[in-house]
Design an enzyme around this catalytic site. Structure first.
Site, PDB file in Angstrom:
ATOM      1  CE  LYS A 121      -2.439   3.310   2.459  1.00 20.89           C
ATOM      2  NZ  LYS A 121      -2.126   4.216   3.586  1.00 20.89           N
ATOM      3  CG  ASP A 139      -6.735   2.602   3.421  1.00 17.58           C
ATOM      4  OD1 ASP A 139      -7.865   2.355   2.928  1.00 17.58           O
ATOM      5  OD2 ASP A 139      -6.419   3.736   3.833  1.00 17.58           O
TER       6      ASP A 139
END
Length: 218
Positions: A121, A139
């Protein structure tokens, strides 16, 4: 309404609400963005933005950050979640940038994800927002919203990322993940969510096909 149709309608709503979404983390370049996103893991952007001005004032470059030592970094970021581990990661990341990359942040996922404290991420955010590479960072918040809106049934963020990339055009990815973050905070929070005050949830609910009453057996 298909997922593709739903994604198009959601995209139009997001563009109207957030036509030019800014990165919510304070930074000035690829290095400070990478550090800020690293610090934001299991912490709020607000808490990170409270400490990064002083952190980046004293350590604006990998060279300056290494000179601070892990203890010096910790003294500044101690209010951020998992600060002891993050302070070591920030220092080691800065050291590796100096030793392997001439003090520059690398431009590939493989190299980024090999850095301390940098997962997929974080690497995706750096690739998209610092280098302009099409990416869709996902996320837990975006994962939750994608499921709530019926855009993905993925059991993890990796599958949700694949689903969202398939639904939205590549040219939209870099802004979509920022728009969804802002939208979730303003209209679609995890707690205290009121679907009647959430335009996208109202849209998704209204477009659901009516259920057919099952025939009762005699």
């Amino acid at each position: 309404m298909t997922k593709q149709e739903k994604a198009r309608r959601i995209g139009k709503m997001l563009d109207k609400l957030y036509p030019h979404p800014a990165i919510p983390l304070e930074h000035k370049d690829a290095f400070t963005l990478c550090i800020a996103v690293l610090l934001s893991a299991q912490a709020t952007d607000k808490s990170v933005n409270l400490v990064t001005p002083e952190l980046f004032r004293r350590g604006p470059t990998p060279q300056a950050m290494v000179k601070m030592t892990p203890a010096g970094i910790l003294s500044i970021i101690k209010t951020v979640g998992l600060a002891p581990t993050k302070s070591k990661n920030v220092w080691n990341l800065s050291r590796i940038l100096l030793e392997k990359y001439g003090g520059k942040v690398p431009h590939t996922y493989e190299e980024l994800e090999a850095l301390p404290g940098v997962g997929h991420k974080t690497a995706s955010v750096v690739m998209s927002q610092a280098f302009g590479h099409p990416a869709f960072p996902v996320d837990t918040h975006i994962h939750r919203l994608a499921q709530r809106w019926g855009l993905s049934s993925g059991k993890n963020v990796e599958q949700t990322e694949k689903d969202l990339k398939a639904l939205f055009p590549e040219k939209e990815w870099n802004r979509r993940h920022l728009q969804i973050i802002y939208y979730g905070r303003e209209y679609c929070p995890a707690r205290g969510h009121d679907s009647k005050r959430c335009p996208i949830c109202l849209e998704c609910e209204a477009k659901k096909a009516p259920r057919k009453d099952s025939k009762k057996k005699p």
